[in-house]
Write a protein that holds these residues in place. Structure first.
Motif, PDB file in Angstrom:
ATOM      1  N   GLY A 247     -64.179 -43.773  50.768  1.00  0.00           N
ATOM      2  CA  GLY A 247     -63.192 -43.682  49.701  1.00  0.00           C
ATOM      3  C   GLY A 247     -62.919 -42.287  49.193  1.00  0.00           C
ATOM      4  O   GLY A 247     -62.259 -42.120  48.169  1.00  0.00           O
ATOM      5  N   CYS A 248     -63.381 -41.257  49.922  1.00  0.00           N
ATOM      6  CA  CYS A 248     -63.167 -39.887  49.449  1.00  0.00           C
ATOM      7  C   CYS A 248     -61.937 -39.242  50.081  1.00  0.00           C
ATOM      8  O   CYS A 248     -61.699 -38.049  49.883  1.00  0.00           O
ATOM      9  CB  CYS A 248     -64.404 -39.025  49.697  1.00  0.00           C
ATOM     10  N   GLY A 249     -61.171 -40.007  50.856  1.00  0.00           N
ATOM     11  CA  GLY A 249     -59.931 -39.472  51.413  1.00  0.00           C
ATOM     12  C   GLY A 249     -60.050 -38.835  52.776  1.00  0.00           C
ATOM     13  O   GLY A 249     -59.153 -38.097  53.198  1.00  0.00           O
ATOM     14  N   LYS A 250     -61.139 -39.115  53.504  1.00  0.00           N
ATOM     15  CA  LYS A 250     -61.323 -38.490  54.819  1.00  0.00           C
ATOM     16  C   LYS A 250     -60.177 -38.841  55.778  1.00  0.00           C
ATOM     17  O   LYS A 250     -59.638 -37.972  56.462  1.00  0.00           O
ATOM     18  CB  LYS A 250     -62.665 -38.931  55.431  1.00  0.00           C
ATOM     19  N   THR A 251     -59.821 -40.134  55.838  1.00  0.00           N
ATOM     20  CA  THR A 251     -58.771 -40.561  56.762  1.00  0.00           C
ATOM     21  C   THR A 251     -57.439 -39.931  56.402  1.00  0.00           C
ATOM     22  O   THR A 251     -56.686 -39.489  57.285  1.00  0.00           O
ATOM     23  CB  THR A 251     -58.646 -42.099  56.752  1.00  0.00           C
ATOM     24  N   THR A 252     -57.125 -39.854  55.114  1.00  0.00           N
ATOM     25  CA  THR A 252     -55.873 -39.237  54.682  1.00  0.00           C
ATOM     26  C   THR A 252     -55.815 -37.775  55.114  1.00  0.00           C
ATOM     27  O   THR A 252     -54.778 -37.289  55.580  1.00  0.00           O
ATOM     28  CB  THR A 252     -55.729 -39.344  53.155  1.00  0.00           C
ATOM     29  N   THR A 253     -56.944 -37.071  54.983  1.00  0.00           N
ATOM     30  CA  THR A 253     -56.983 -35.667  55.409  1.00  0.00           C
ATOM     31  C   THR A 253     -56.820 -35.553  56.920  1.00  0.00           C
ATOM     32  O   THR A 253     -56.095 -34.678  57.414  1.00  0.00           O
ATOM     33  CB  THR A 253     -58.293 -35.006  54.960  1.00  0.00           C
ATOM     34  N   LEU A 254     -57.473 -36.429  57.670  1.00  0.00           N
ATOM     35  CA  LEU A 254     -57.330 -36.400  59.126  1.00  0.00           C
ATOM     36  C   LEU A 254     -55.877 -36.610  59.544  1.00  0.00           C
ATOM     37  O   LEU A 254     -55.348 -35.890  60.404  1.00  0.00           O
ATOM     38  CB  LEU A 254     -58.210 -37.483  59.761  1.00  0.00           C
ATOM     39  N   TYR A 255     -55.219 -37.606  58.942  1.00  0.00           N
ATOM     40  CA  TYR A 255     -53.827 -37.866  59.278  1.00  0.00           C
ATOM     41  C   TYR A 255     -52.936 -36.685  58.887  1.00  0.00           C
ATOM     42  O   TYR A 255     -51.980 -36.353  59.588  1.00  0.00           O
ATOM     43  CB  TYR A 255     -53.335 -39.134  58.575  1.00  0.00           C
ATOM     44  N   ALA A 256     -53.235 -36.052  57.756  1.00  0.00           N
ATOM     45  CA  ALA A 256     -52.455 -34.891  57.336  1.00  0.00           C
ATOM     46  C   ALA A 256     -52.609 -33.744  58.334  1.00  0.00           C
ATOM     47  O   ALA A 256     -51.636 -33.043  58.644  1.00  0.00           O
ATOM     48  CB  ALA A 256     -52.895 -34.446  55.941  1.00  0.00           C
ATOM     49  N   LEU A 257     -53.827 -33.555  58.839  1.00  0.00           N
ATOM     50  CA  LEU A 257     -54.047 -32.520  59.852  1.00  0.00           C
ATOM     51  C   LEU A 257     -53.268 -32.822  61.118  1.00  0.00           C
ATOM     52  O   LEU A 257     -52.627 -31.939  61.694  1.00  0.00           O
ATOM     53  CB  LEU A 257     -55.542 -32.400  60.163  1.00  0.00           C
ATOM     54  N   LEU A 258     -53.315 -34.082  61.544  1.00  0.00           N
ATOM     55  CA  LEU A 258     -52.574 -34.452  62.756  1.00  0.00           C
ATOM     56  C   LEU A 258     -51.078 -34.271  62.574  1.00  0.00           C
ATOM     57  O   LEU A 258     -50.372 -33.870  63.503  1.00  0.00           O
ATOM     58  CB  LEU A 258     -52.880 -35.905  63.142  1.00  0.00           C
ATOM     59  N   SER A 259     -50.581 -34.572  61.369  1.00  0.00           N
ATOM     60  CA  SER A 259     -49.139 -34.474  61.131  1.00  0.00           C
ATOM     61  C   SER A 259     -48.634 -33.039  61.242  1.00  0.00           C
ATOM     62  O   SER A 259     -47.443 -32.819  61.479  1.00  0.00           O
ATOM     63  CB  SER A 259     -48.777 -35.053  59.761  1.00  0.00           C
ATOM     64  N   THR A 260     -49.535 -32.054  61.090  1.00  0.00           N
ATOM     65  CA  THR A 260     -49.107 -30.657  61.199  1.00  0.00           C
ATOM     66  C   THR A 260     -48.897 -30.230  62.642  1.00  0.00           C
ATOM     67  O   THR A 260     -48.265 -29.199  62.895  1.00  0.00           O
ATOM     68  CB  THR A 260     -50.137 -29.703  60.554  1.00  0.00           C
ATOM     69  N   ILE A 261     -49.428 -31.001  63.595  1.00  0.00           N
ATOM     70  CA  ILE A 261     -49.320 -30.590  65.000  1.00  0.00           C
ATOM     71  C   ILE A 261     -48.581 -31.593  65.872  1.00  0.00           C
ATOM     72  O   ILE A 261     -48.402 -31.355  67.065  1.00  0.00           O
ATOM     73  CB  ILE A 261     -50.712 -30.318  65.610  1.00  0.00           C
ATOM     74  N   THR A 262     -48.148 -32.734  65.299  1.00  0.00           N
ATOM     75  CA  THR A 262     -47.364 -33.675  66.101  1.00  0.00           C
ATOM     76  C   THR A 262     -46.024 -33.041  66.445  1.00  0.00           C
ATOM     77  O   THR A 262     -45.446 -32.290  65.662  1.00  0.00           O
ATOM     78  CB  THR A 262     -47.116 -34.993  65.339  1.00  0.00           C
ATOM     79  N   GLY A 263     -45.544 -33.358  67.645  1.00  0.00           N
ATOM     80  CA  GLY A 263     -44.275 -32.796  68.094  1.00  0.00           C
ATOM     81  C   GLY A 263     -44.371 -31.367  68.572  1.00  0.00           C
ATOM     82  O   GLY A 263     -43.355 -30.704  68.771  1.00  0.00           O
ATOM     83  N   LYS A 264     -45.588 -30.856  68.749  1.00  0.00           N
ATOM     84  CA  LYS A 264     -45.776 -29.473  69.206  1.00  0.00           C
ATOM     85  C   LYS A 264     -46.329 -29.430  70.626  1.00  0.00           C
ATOM     86  O   LYS A 264     -47.200 -28.628  70.948  1.00  0.00           O
ATOM     87  CB  LYS A 264     -46.708 -28.719  68.246  1.00  0.00           C
ATOM     88  N   GLU A 265     -45.818 -30.313  71.475  1.00  0.00           N
ATOM     89  CA  GLU A 265     -46.179 -30.336  72.894  1.00  0.00           C
ATOM     90  C   GLU A 265     -47.684 -30.493  73.097  1.00  0.00           C
ATOM     91  O   GLU A 265     -48.289 -29.839  73.933  1.00  0.00           O
ATOM     92  CB  GLU A 265     -45.662 -29.069  73.601  1.00  0.00           C
ATOM     93  N   ARG A 266     -48.272 -31.393  72.296  1.00  0.00           N
ATOM     94  CA  ARG A 266     -49.697 -31.676  72.428  1.00  0.00           C
ATOM     95  C   ARG A 266     -49.885 -33.184  72.504  1.00  0.00           C
ATOM     96  O   ARG A 266     -49.286 -33.942  71.745  1.00  0.00           O
ATOM     97  CB  ARG A 266     -50.488 -31.105  71.245  1.00  0.00           C
ATOM     98  N   ASN A 267     -50.711 -33.605  73.443  1.00  0.00           N
ATOM     99  CA  ASN A 267     -51.011 -35.022  73.625  1.00  0.00           C
ATOM    100  C   ASN A 267     -52.146 -35.394  72.673  1.00  0.00           C
ATOM    101  O   ASN A 267     -53.291 -34.957  72.843  1.00  0.00           O
ATOM    102  CB  ASN A 267     -51.417 -35.279  75.085  1.00  0.00           C
ATOM    103  N   ILE A 268     -51.834 -36.204  71.658  1.00  0.00           N
ATOM    104  CA  ILE A 268     -52.797 -36.562  70.615  1.00  0.00           C
ATOM    105  C   ILE A 268     -53.145 -38.036  70.740  1.00  0.00           C
ATOM    106  O   ILE A 268     -52.261 -38.892  70.745  1.00  0.00           O
ATOM    107  CB  ILE A 268     -52.217 -36.291  69.213  1.00  0.00           C
ATOM    108  N   ILE A 269     -54.431 -38.334  70.846  1.00  0.00           N
ATOM    109  CA  ILE A 269     -54.905 -39.714  70.985  1.00  0.00           C
ATOM    110  C   ILE A 269     -55.981 -39.960  69.938  1.00  0.00           C
ATOM    111  O   ILE A 269     -56.868 -39.121  69.743  1.00  0.00           O
ATOM    112  CB  ILE A 269     -55.460 -39.989  72.394  1.00  0.00           C
ATOM    113  N   THR A 270     -55.913 -41.121  69.283  1.00  0.00           N
ATOM    114  CA  THR A 270     -56.924 -41.462  68.278  1.00  0.00           C
ATOM    115  C   THR A 270     -57.708 -42.702  68.683  1.00  0.00           C
ATOM    116  O   THR A 270     -57.197 -43.572  69.384  1.00  0.00           O
ATOM    117  CB  THR A 270     -56.294 -41.720  66.893  1.00  0.00           C
ATOM    118  N   LEU A 271     -58.953 -42.759  68.234  1.00  0.00           N
ATOM    119  CA  LEU A 271     -59.801 -43.949  68.321  1.00  0.00           C
ATOM    120  C   LEU A 271     -60.177 -44.297  66.887  1.00  0.00           C
ATOM    121  O   LEU A 271     -60.823 -43.494  66.209  1.00  0.00           O
ATOM    122  CB  LEU A 271     -61.070 -43.666  69.132  1.00  0.00           C
ATOM    123  N   GLU A 272     -59.772 -45.481  66.426  1.00  0.00           N
ATOM    124  CA  GLU A 272     -59.956 -45.819  65.018  1.00  0.00           C
ATOM    125  C   GLU A 272     -60.553 -47.214  64.861  1.00  0.00           C
ATOM    126  O   GLU A 272     -60.449 -48.049  65.752  1.00  0.00           O
ATOM    127  CB  GLU A 272     -58.614 -45.739  64.286  1.00  0.00           C
TER     128      GLU A 272
END
Length: 377
Positions: free
Chosen positions: A165-190
């Motif tokens: 409940g400390c916001g870890k997932t929200t921070t992870l998604y925010a980090l990913l959102s900064t690099i999506t669409g930048k010619e990088r293949n991003i895969i998650t396991l959740e």
């Protein structure tokens, strides 16, 4: 995020189960509540909500009202109506807004047998609150800039730590959102997938069919990823596989349950990972908590501010500490040094603890001393 207005609490006295649930959903979304709790007692049922990280009473229901809403919750989340003596888990969705402004909120439902009936917890996963740009999370500028630099690295392991409940997932998604669409293949396991992100591949683990974080990570590596998100490091196999991936040209993001950034290093070493691979792989550890933010009127002094009153706060922000793994700290990892030695070296290099950042937030009147003490005491 701050709310300009808070809608009035629903009056459940004349509502049936379906109407009651709809009213709760609408109220939770409007206020930003993350969880709803139904807890049966001997004479009545506590209805509570978690707002900005604090569990607060919302209403007292009769057992008849409780049974009515429980039937509806079980129906929409596909739980078995006739089973009350074992825990059940389910989920459902509901729409919010209309037309082009509409979106969907996912609700995770969990039941637990208790002495006076089943306790229910409904966790609301609202993408309007769970998927935010990095700049909106409230990190200090220095931490924000460092995180942006880290996620742009060509390879390395980046960890986010803290309690549930400390916001870890929200921070992870925010980090990913900064690099999506930048010619990088991003895969998650959740486990589970909490929010849908465009531009990446998301996979949910399934331990019942031997699709774990460790086995899933090995499979992901065969799909030419640039960035891998591993929802949580729970065991030595997952930890070592993530470390090996970080050494072979991948950025790996993951989470760990430790109280501080420094503690993450001895925790992973205690799992049995190789220090000779861990030291060159780890790039940084971010530890965080969520603190409630003071209303603008309280900050400016236009109205009295009572730090003990819920009404003095209107949002949340991240309270961080970030440990950058420098060559000196890498050497300490290789030497199997424990937390105190790593902390001492980090302080020499400018490391600021959550408590120190908290003092800065207090001086800037972003939050109160009582609030900082609540989350890091």
């Amino acid at each position: 995020m701050p709310e300009n207005t808070t809608p009035g609490k629903p009056d459940f006295s004349t509502m049936n189960g379906e109407t009651m649930l709809h009213a709760l959903e609408k109220y939770a979304v409007a206020t930003g509540a993350s969880d709803l709790h139904l807890s049966p007692q001997k004479k009545d049922v506590r209805l509570e909500w978690r707002l900005h990280g604090v569990l607060r009473p919302l209403a007292t229901l009769s057992h008849a009202q409780y049974q009515d809403i429980v039937r509806r919750v079980k129906f929409v989340s596909k739980l078995k109506l006739n089973i009350t003596n074992i825990p059940q888990d389910g989920q459902y969705t509901f729409p919010v807004g209309q037309g082009s402004d509409a979106w969907v909120v996912n609700v995770r439902v969990a039941s637990l047998p208790s002495r006076f009936g089943e306790k229910f917890t409904l966790r609301l996963l609202d993408p309007h609150r769970g998927i935010l740009p990095l700049k909106q999370l409230g990190f200090p500028q220095a931490v924000h800039e460092k995180l942006r630099e880290l996620v742009e690295l060509p390879h390395g392991l980046i960890l986010i730590t803290g309690p549930t409940g400390c916001g870890k997932t929200t921070t992870l998604y925010a980090l990913l959102s900064t690099i999506t669409g930048k010619e990088r293949n991003i895969i998650t396991l959740e486990d589970p997938i909490e929010y849908e992100l465009e531009g990446i591949v998301q996979s949910q683990i399934d331990p019942d069919h031997d699709f774990t974080f460790a086995s899933g990570l090995r499979s992901v590596l065969r799909h030419d990823p640039d960035v891998i998100l591993v929802g949580e490091i729970r065991d030595a196999e997952t930890a070592q596989t993530a470390i090996n991936a970080a050494l072979t040209g991948h950025v790996v993001l993951s989470t760990l349950h430790t109280n501080s950034a420094v503690e993450a290093i001895p925790r992973l070493l205690s799992m049995g990972v190789s220090p000779y691979t861990f030291a060159p792989a780890i790039r940084a550890v971010l530890a965080q908590r969520l603190v409630r933010t003071l209303k603008e009127s309280c900050r400016k002094g236009t109205e009295p501010c009572d730090p003990a009153s819920h009404d003095s706060y209107d949002g949340q922000m991240a309270l961080p500490e970030i440990l950058i793994v420098t060559p000196a700290i890498q050497q300490l990892v290789l030497n199997l040094e424990q937390g105190p030695a790593i902390y001492e070296q980090a302080k020499k290099e400018g490391f600021k603890t959550m408590k120190e950042w908290g003092e800065e937030f207090i001086r800037e009147k972003k939050t109160s001393r009582e609030e900082v003490a609540r989350v890091i005491a």
